[in-house]
Design a protein around this motif. Structure first.
Motif, mmCIF file in Angstrom:
data_model
loop_
_atom_site.group_PDB
_atom_site.id
_atom_site.type_symbol
_atom_site.label_atom_id
_atom_site.label_comp_id
_atom_site.label_asym_id
_atom_site.label_seq_id
_atom_site.Cartn_x
_atom_site.Cartn_y
_atom_site.Cartn_z
ATOM 1 N N LEU A 55 69.504 -79.375 -13.686
ATOM 2 C CA LEU A 55 68.448 -78.346 -13.581
ATOM 3 C C LEU A 55 67.079 -78.957 -13.311
ATOM 4 N N ASP A 56 66.937 -80.228 -13.639
ATOM 5 C CA ASP A 56 65.680 -80.910 -13.343
ATOM 6 C C ASP A 56 65.502 -81.036 -11.830
ATOM 7 N N VAL A 57 66.618 -81.353 -11.130
ATOM 8 C CA VAL A 57 66.568 -81.459 -9.664
ATOM 9 C C VAL A 57 66.167 -80.104 -9.077
ATOM 10 N N ILE A 58 66.825 -79.059 -9.542
ATOM 11 C CA ILE A 58 66.552 -77.716 -9.008
ATOM 12 C C ILE A 58 65.114 -77.310 -9.302
ATOM 13 N N LYS A 59 64.672 -77.588 -10.515
ATOM 14 C CA LYS A 59 63.298 -77.251 -10.903
ATOM 15 C C LYS A 59 62.287 -77.940 -9.979
ATOM 16 N N SER A 60 62.482 -79.257 -9.744
ATOM 17 C CA SER A 60 61.526 -79.997 -8.899
ATOM 18 C C SER A 60 61.537 -79.454 -7.475
ATOM 19 N N ARG A 61 62.728 -79.103 -6.984
ATOM 20 C CA ARG A 61 62.802 -78.582 -5.604
ATOM 21 C C ARG A 61 62.119 -77.224 -5.502
ATOM 22 N N MET A 62 62.301 -76.397 -6.513
ATOM 23 C CA MET A 62 61.655 -75.078 -6.457
ATOM 24 C C MET A 62 60.140 -75.218 -6.557
ATOM 25 N N GLN A 63 59.699 -76.242 -7.290
ATOM 26 C CA GLN A 63 58.248 -76.443 -7.400
ATOM 27 C C GLN A 63 57.651 -76.938 -6.081
ATOM 28 N N MET A 64 58.461 -77.673 -5.313
ATOM 29 C CA MET A 64 57.959 -78.192 -4.031
ATOM 30 C C MET A 64 58.204 -77.209 -2.891
ATOM 31 N N ALA A 65 59.035 -76.209 -3.132
ATOM 32 C CA ALA A 65 59.423 -75.293 -2.053
ATOM 33 C C ALA A 65 58.192 -74.621 -1.459
ATOM 34 N N GLY A 66 58.227 -74.468 -0.121
ATOM 35 C CA GLY A 66 57.106 -73.810 0.536
ATOM 36 C C GLY A 66 56.100 -74.813 1.061
ATOM 37 N N LEU A 67 56.135 -76.056 0.556
ATOM 38 C CA LEU A 67 55.202 -77.064 1.073
ATOM 39 C C LEU A 67 55.837 -77.789 2.248
ATOM 40 N N LYS A 68 56.822 -78.704 1.904
ATOM 41 C CA LYS A 68 57.442 -79.449 3.008
ATOM 42 C C LYS A 68 58.767 -78.817 3.396
ATOM 43 N N GLN A 69 59.537 -78.435 2.377
ATOM 44 C CA GLN A 69 60.843 -77.865 2.683
ATOM 45 C C GLN A 69 60.765 -76.342 2.678
ATOM 46 N N ARG A 70 61.905 -75.715 3.010
ATOM 47 C CA ARG A 70 61.862 -74.260 3.092
ATOM 48 C C ARG A 70 61.813 -73.646 1.695
ATOM 49 N N ALA A 71 61.264 -72.424 1.617
ATOM 50 C CA ALA A 71 61.223 -71.756 0.320
ATOM 51 C C ALA A 71 62.624 -71.229 0.011
ATOM 52 N N TYR A 72 63.008 -71.223 -1.256
ATOM 53 C CA TYR A 72 64.337 -70.736 -1.638
ATOM 54 C C TYR A 72 64.249 -69.282 -2.097
ATOM 55 N N GLY A 73 65.407 -68.589 -1.985
ATOM 56 C CA GLY A 73 65.439 -67.191 -2.408
ATOM 57 C C GLY A 73 65.492 -67.055 -3.934
#
Ligand SMILES: CN(C)C(=N)NCCC[C@H](N)C(=O)O
Length: 289
Positions: free
Chosen positions: A223-241
Motif C-alpha cells: 500500500l505504500d507503493v500505491i500511496k506514493s503513486r497516487m500522490q504523484m499522479a497527475g504530475l508525471k504519470q497519468r492520474a488514476y481513477g
C-alpha cells in the motif's frame, strides 16, 4: 489525559526521522520513477546529480510535522491502552495488556495519525521526486516547487484542500493495521527477552523496536507503493481513477513485483529508525517518572 507520551513521541520520532530520511528518499524514487536499475544505481545517480543534499530533500517539512504525527501516534496509542486496560505506561510492565488490546490501540493510533500525516507526506513525496540539482545549472529547468511552503500553496491553489489529501485513503489503509502489527511486534519481543514485571533492557528495546519497524514496513509496502503513486499522479504519470485502478494498472503494466518495490530499502531504513525511536521514547518516559 497524560501528555508525556505525546512529547516523548515527538522527540523520539524526530531522532528516527533524521536517521532514516536518506533511505526514504531512495525508496520514494524507486517506487515512483522507472529510471533507476536498483538501490545502488539510485544512490549513485542521486549523489552524482544532486550531491549528498539530494538525499535530504523534503526533510524540513517532516521534521516540523513529526511533532504532530508521532506525538499523535504514541500519544493516542498510550491513551487508548489507558482506556482499554485502565493502566498507565508505568503500570503496564507489572500488568501487561493483552495483545488484542495492544493491536486495537495501535490501529487507533495509526488511523488518527494517518490523517495528520497525509498532507505532510504528500509534500515530502513531491519534493523527494524533484531530481533537479539544488544549485541552478545553465540549461537545466528549474524545479517545479521552490520548497515545502511553495509546494503546499501550489497544490492548494490548483486543487484546494482535497488536493492536499491526495493519497490519504491509501495512507489510512496502509497505517491502520500495520501500526497494530508494529506495537504487537514490539511488545511481543520485549516480553520474550524481559523477566516478568521488569523494564526491558536498552538492547532489548533497540532490537524489539528495530524488528517492529521491519515487520510493519514489510506489511505496509504494497500500500505504500500505491500511496506514493497516487500522490504523484497527475504530475508525471497519468492520474488514476482511484485506489483500485492504481493497483490494477500498476500490476498490469509492471507485474505483481511492483507491490514490493522499495521493500529492501524500506526494511533497511526501518530497523535503525524504529530502534532509535523506541529507545528514546522509553528512555524519556522512564526519566520523567
Ligand atoms: C508501517 N508503518 C507505517 C510504521 N511503522 N509507521 C510508524 C512510523 C515509525 C517511524 N517514524 C518510521 O517511519 O518508520
Amino acid at each position: 489525559m497524560p501528555a508525556e507520551e505525546f512529547v516523548a513521541g515527538w522527540i523520539s520520532g524526530a531522532l528516527g526521522l533524521v536517521l532514516g530520511h536518506p533511505f526514504d528518499t531512495v525508496k520514494v524514487r524507486l517506487q515512483t520513477q522507472t529510471t533507476y536499475r536498483g538501490i545502488v544505481d539510485c544512490m549513485v545517480k542521486t549523489y552524482r546529480h544532486e550531491s549528498l543534499l539530494g538525499f535530504f530533500k523534503g526533510m524540513s517539512f517532516p521534521i516540523a510535522s513529526i511533532a504532530v504525527v508521532n506525538s499523535v501516534l504514541f500519544g493516542v496509542y498510550s491513551n487508548a491502552l489507558l482506556v482499554l486496560t485502565a493502566t498507565s505506561h508505568q503500570e503496564r510492565r507489572a500488568q501487561p495488556p493483552s495483545y488484542t488490546h495492544v493491536f486495537v490501540a495501535g490501529c487507533t493510533g495509526g488511523f488518527l495519525q494517518a490523517y495528520c500525516l497525509a498532507p505532510f507526506d504528500l509534500i515530502k513525496v513531491r519534493l523527494q521526486n524533484q531530481t533537479e540539482p539544488r544549485a541552478k545549472q545553465p540549461g537545466s529547468p528549474p524545479p517545479r516547487y521552490r520548497g515545502p511552503v511553495h509546494c503546499a500553496a501550489s497544490i492548494f491553489q490548483a486543487e484546494g484542500t482535497r488536493g492536499l489529501f491526495r493519497g490519504a485513503w491509501a495512507l489510512t489503509l496502509r497505517d491502520t493495521p500495520t501500526l497494530g502489527i508494529y506495537f504487537v511486534t514490539y511488545e511481543w519481543l520485549c516480553r520474550q527477552f524481559t523477566p516478568d514485571g521488569q523494564n526491558p533492557s536498552s538492547g532489548t528495546v533497540l532490537v524489539a523496536g528495530g524488528f517492529a519497524g521491519i515487520t510493519s514496513w514489510v506489511a505496509a509496502t504494497p500500500l505504500d507503493v500505491i500511496k506514493s503513486r497516487m500522490q504523484m499522479a497527475g504530475l508525471k504519470q497519468r492520474a488514476y481513477g482511484g485506489l483500485l485502478d492504481c493497483m490494477v494498472s500498476s500490476a498490469r503494466q509492471e507485474g505483481l513485483g511492483v507491490f514490493f518495490r522499495g521493500l529492501i530499502i524500506n526494511s533497511a531504513r526501518a530497523f535503525p529508525v524504529n530502534a532509535v525511536t523506541f529507545l528514546s521514547y522509553e528512555y524519556l518516559l522512564l526519566s520523567w517518572g
